[in-house]
Scaffold this active site. Sequence first.
Site, PDB file in Angstrom:
ATOM      1  CD  GLU A  25      -6.938   2.075  -8.780  1.00 28.16           C
ATOM      2  OE1 GLU A  25      -7.846   2.243  -7.964  1.00 28.16           O
ATOM      3  OE2 GLU A  25      -5.815   1.622  -8.452  1.00 28.16           O
ATOM      4  CE1 TYR A  29     -10.928  -2.019  -6.251  1.00 32.70           C
ATOM      5  CE2 TYR A  29     -11.148  -4.237  -7.104  1.00 32.70           C
ATOM      6  CZ  TYR A  29     -11.547  -3.257  -6.228  1.00 32.70           C
ATOM      7  OH  TYR A  29     -12.556  -3.486  -5.352  1.00 32.70           O
ATOM      8  CB  CYS A  73      -0.923  -0.013   1.210  1.00 34.55           C
ATOM      9  SG  CYS A  73      -1.793   1.540   1.423  1.00 34.55           S
ATOM     10  CG  HIS A  77     -29.107  22.667  -3.358  1.00 39.41           C
ATOM     11  ND1 HIS A  77     -29.175  21.788  -4.419  1.00 39.41           N
ATOM     12  CD2 HIS A  77     -29.358  23.899  -3.850  1.00 39.41           C
ATOM     13  CE1 HIS A  77     -29.463  22.477  -5.508  1.00 39.41           C
ATOM     14  NE2 HIS A  77     -29.564  23.755  -5.208  1.00 39.41           N
ATOM     15  CE  LYS A 115      -4.705   4.148  -6.197  1.00 41.72           C
ATOM     16  NZ  LYS A 115      -5.250   2.814  -6.028  1.00 41.72           N
ATOM     17  CD  GLU A 120     -28.496  18.595  -3.947  1.00 37.14           C
ATOM     18  OE1 GLU A 120     -29.539  18.875  -3.351  1.00 37.14           O
ATOM     19  OE2 GLU A 120     -27.790  19.442  -4.549  1.00 37.14           O
ATOM     20  CB  CYS A 156      -3.219   2.470  -1.632  1.00 33.68           C
ATOM     21  SG  CYS A 156      -3.492   0.754  -1.220  1.00 33.68           S
TER      22      CYS A 156
HETATM   23  P1  NDP Z   1      -8.093  -7.844 -10.532  1.00 33.73           P
HETATM   24  O1  NDP Z   1      -8.403  -9.223 -10.106  1.00 33.73           O
HETATM   25  O2  NDP Z   1      -8.924  -6.724 -10.025  1.00 33.73           O
HETATM   26  O3  NDP Z   1      -8.109  -7.763 -12.116  1.00 33.73           O
HETATM   27  C1  NDP Z   1      -7.354  -8.644 -12.894  1.00 33.73           C
HETATM   28  C2  NDP Z   1      -7.764  -8.441 -14.341  1.00 33.73           C
HETATM   29  O4  NDP Z   1      -6.890  -9.159 -15.186  1.00 33.73           O
HETATM   30  C3  NDP Z   1      -9.170  -8.910 -14.623  1.00 33.73           C
HETATM   31  O5  NDP Z   1      -9.755  -8.020 -15.527  1.00 33.73           O
HETATM   32  C4  NDP Z   1      -8.938 -10.278 -15.240  1.00 33.73           C
HETATM   33  O6  NDP Z   1      -9.934 -10.658 -16.136  1.00 33.73           O
HETATM   34  C5  NDP Z   1      -7.656 -10.049 -15.988  1.00 33.73           C
HETATM   35  N1  NDP Z   1      -6.865 -11.265 -16.170  1.00 33.73           N
HETATM   36  C6  NDP Z   1      -6.550 -12.201 -15.242  1.00 33.73           C
HETATM   37  N2  NDP Z   1      -5.752 -13.151 -15.782  1.00 33.73           N
HETATM   38  C7  NDP Z   1      -5.556 -12.800 -17.065  1.00 33.73           C
HETATM   39  C8  NDP Z   1      -4.837 -13.382 -18.139  1.00 33.73           C
HETATM   40  N3  NDP Z   1      -4.144 -14.517 -17.985  1.00 33.73           N
HETATM   41  N4  NDP Z   1      -4.845 -12.764 -19.330  1.00 33.73           N
HETATM   42  C9  NDP Z   1      -5.563 -11.613 -19.513  1.00 33.73           C
HETATM   43  N5  NDP Z   1      -6.258 -11.019 -18.536  1.00 33.73           N
HETATM   44  C10 NDP Z   1      -6.265 -11.607 -17.316  1.00 33.73           C
HETATM   45  O7  NDP Z   1      -6.552  -7.656 -10.177  1.00 33.73           O
HETATM   46  P2  NDP Z   1      -5.616  -6.381 -10.089  1.00 33.73           P
HETATM   47  O8  NDP Z   1      -4.279  -6.898 -10.443  1.00 33.73           O
HETATM   48  O9  NDP Z   1      -6.188  -5.242 -10.850  1.00 33.73           O
HETATM   49  O10 NDP Z   1      -5.671  -6.017  -8.546  1.00 33.73           O
HETATM   50  C11 NDP Z   1      -5.476  -7.018  -7.552  1.00 33.73           C
HETATM   51  C12 NDP Z   1      -6.272  -6.703  -6.332  1.00 33.73           C
HETATM   52  O11 NDP Z   1      -5.678  -5.644  -5.624  1.00 33.73           O
HETATM   53  C13 NDP Z   1      -7.693  -6.200  -6.618  1.00 33.73           C
HETATM   54  O12 NDP Z   1      -8.596  -7.231  -6.864  1.00 33.73           O
HETATM   55  C14 NDP Z   1      -8.002  -5.461  -5.356  1.00 33.73           C
HETATM   56  O13 NDP Z   1      -8.427  -6.379  -4.378  1.00 33.73           O
HETATM   57  C15 NDP Z   1      -6.662  -4.875  -4.979  1.00 33.73           C
HETATM   58  N6  NDP Z   1      -6.539  -3.469  -5.405  1.00 33.73           N
HETATM   59  C16 NDP Z   1      -7.379  -2.540  -4.887  1.00 33.73           C
HETATM   60  C17 NDP Z   1      -7.300  -1.219  -5.271  1.00 33.73           C
HETATM   61  C18 NDP Z   1      -8.246  -0.226  -4.695  1.00 33.73           C
HETATM   62  O14 NDP Z   1      -8.840  -0.497  -3.665  1.00 33.73           O
HETATM   63  N7  NDP Z   1      -8.416   0.927  -5.324  1.00 33.73           N
HETATM   64  C19 NDP Z   1      -6.318  -0.770  -6.263  1.00 33.73           C
HETATM   65  C20 NDP Z   1      -5.490  -1.833  -6.752  1.00 33.73           C
HETATM   66  C21 NDP Z   1      -5.612  -3.117  -6.338  1.00 33.73           C
HETATM   67  P3  NDP Z   1     -11.312 -11.372 -15.665  1.00 33.73           P
HETATM   68  O15 NDP Z   1     -12.195 -10.281 -15.170  1.00 33.73           O
HETATM   69  O16 NDP Z   1     -11.807 -12.018 -16.902  1.00 33.73           O
HETATM   70  O17 NDP Z   1     -10.928 -12.354 -14.605  1.00 33.73           O
END
Ligand code: NDP
Length: 451
Positions: A180, A176, A42, A434, A50, A439, A47
Site C-alpha cells: 500500500e 499489505y 485504524c 451494463h 492511509k 458485471e 486504515c
Molecule cells: P504482513 O504480515 O501482511 O506482511 C509482512 C511482510 O513482511 C511479509 O511480506 C513478510 O514476508 C515480510 N517479512 C516479515 N518479517 C520479515 C523480515 N524479518 N525481513 C524481511 N521481510 C519480512 O504485515 P503488514 O505489516 O503488512 O500488516 C500487518 C497486518 O495488518 C496485516 O497482515 C493485516 O492483517 C493488517 N493490515 C490490513 C490492511 C487492510 O486491510 N488493507 C492494511 C494494513 C494492514 P513473508 O511473506 O515471507 O512472511
Amino acid sequence: MAFDYDLFIIGAGSGGVRAARIAAGYGARVGIAEESRVGGTCVIRGCVPKKLLVYASHFGEDFEDADGYGWSVPKPSFDWARLIANKDKEIDRLNQAYKSTLAKAGVELIESRAELVDQHTISIGGKQVRAEVILIATGSWPELPKLPGIEHAISSNECFHLETLPERVVVVGGGYIALEFAGIFNGLGSKTTVLYRGEQVLRGFDGDVRNFLQDELVKKGIDVRCHTNVTRIDKVAGGLAVTLDDGTAIHCDQVLYATGRRPLTRNMGLERIGVALDDVGAIKVDGWSKSSMPNIYAVGDCTNRVNLTPVAIREGHAFADSVFGNKPWMIDHSDFPSAVFTQPPVATVGETEERARAKYGAVDIYRETFRPMKHTMTGRPERTLMKLVVDRKSQAVVGAHMVGQDAPEIIQTLAIAVKLKATKQQIDQTIAIHPTAAEEFVTMRTPVAAE
Ligand code: NDP
C-alpha cells in the site's frame, strides 16, 4: 469488595471503543484507558489516513488520463505538506468524534497508560481502580527485524508525518502495508523499490492475484525485487544506503520497514497476573474472547486472530452483547473479505484456488482479465483480473478475487453471496449492470481450469 467499574477497557481503538459503547448502553459502568490517541491504529495511524494518502496518490494518473477524454491539464504540482496538514485535520476531527461518542455513551475516558496489578485492579494515572470485568484491546505495533542500521528505517507510523516526500524510497516487505505504501509513494512521484524476501508478494493470497498484482505494480513503475534481503542500512552523504544480500546497495532517502506487526501486550502486567500469551505475545482467547482468566477478555490485534479493523469491532460488539447484554453470540471468523489498497487495488473473500483445491478436491475456476473500459481511451495499460473459485461438487462459490479499480467496493458486496454460500448457478441468474466491470462476475460462463 466493591468495584469502581463493571467494565474497564485498556485501549480505545476500534475494538475497545465499540465494546465500551455497547456495554455502557446496557447500563454497565465503563472506564476506558488510552495512552496515545482515541481511535487507535485504524483511525490515527492506519486504515483511515492511509486511504486518504491513497486517494492523493491517484490524482497524478487521473490528470494524465484526462487527456484521452479531451481535457488539457496544465502540468500539475503537488504539495506534500498541504496533504499532510489536511489529513491531520481530518484525523483530529475523527479523534474528537470518537471522544464524543464515548462521552455521549457515558463512558469515562482516562487518557493515560494502564497496567494490571491483579485480576481486578488496574494502575492508571498514579492511582488504582478496580473493575469486575477487564477487556484488553491494545492492538499491535510495527515489528522491525534487528539488523545493523535498522534505526535509520521508519515504520508505517512515521510515514504519516514525514516532513517531505522522499525522492527515493525503499520499502521492505511484501504484505499489505508494504505494497500500500509503495503505491502511495510511487503515485506521488517517489522512485520506489520494494524488497521482498520470498518468491512473490502477498503470500497467502490467491496465486493468480499475486502474479497479476506484481505485474501491475511493475507496470506502474515500482521496482519489485523478490528473493531479496537487506543486510545493513548506512547513513551516507545525501541519504541512506541499503545493502542487499548479493552485496549491491541501493541509495535512497527513506527506508520503510513493513515486515509485520506484533501484539501490543508487553510490560502491562499480563503475564505477571497469569494471563496466558502465545509465543508472539498474543493473548490466548476462546471463542468468547475470554482469556485464561475468567474475568479478563481481549479483542482485536492483541489476540492476533484476524487482524482487521471490522473484525476487532465485531469482536468487541460480540463481547459486550454476550457479557453485558444477555445476548450471547460468537463472531464467525470464516470467509471474511479484505482488501489491499494498492494501485490497482486487490480485494478477496473466501478461499484461494490453492486452499480450495486442498479442501474440496475438485474445483471449477472462472477467470477473466481485461482492459477496463475507462482505459480504452486513456491508453493506460492497466488491466483487471476477476476470479471465482467454485466447489465442483456443491457448486458453491467458495472464493472471489479481484485486482482492479473498485475491487474493494465490488468484493464487499460479492462477499454477501459467498457468505450465504450462493451457487454458481445463482450468481449466473443475477442480471448484469451494463456497462460495469462488476458485471463480469455474473457473466463468466466457462470454467478455465477443470481437473
Ligand atoms: P504482513 O504480515 O501482511 O506482511 C509482512 C511482510 O513482511 C511479509 O511480506 C513478510 O514476508 C515480510 N517479512 C516479515 N518479517 C520479515 C523480515 N524479518 N525481513 C524481511 N521481510 C519480512 O504485515 P503488514 O505489516 O503488512 O500488516 C500487518 C497486518 O495488518 C496485516 O497482515 C493485516 O492483517 C493488517 N493490515 C490490513 C490492511 C487492510 O486491510 N488493507 C492494511 C494494513 C494492514 P513473508 O511473506 O515471507 O512472511
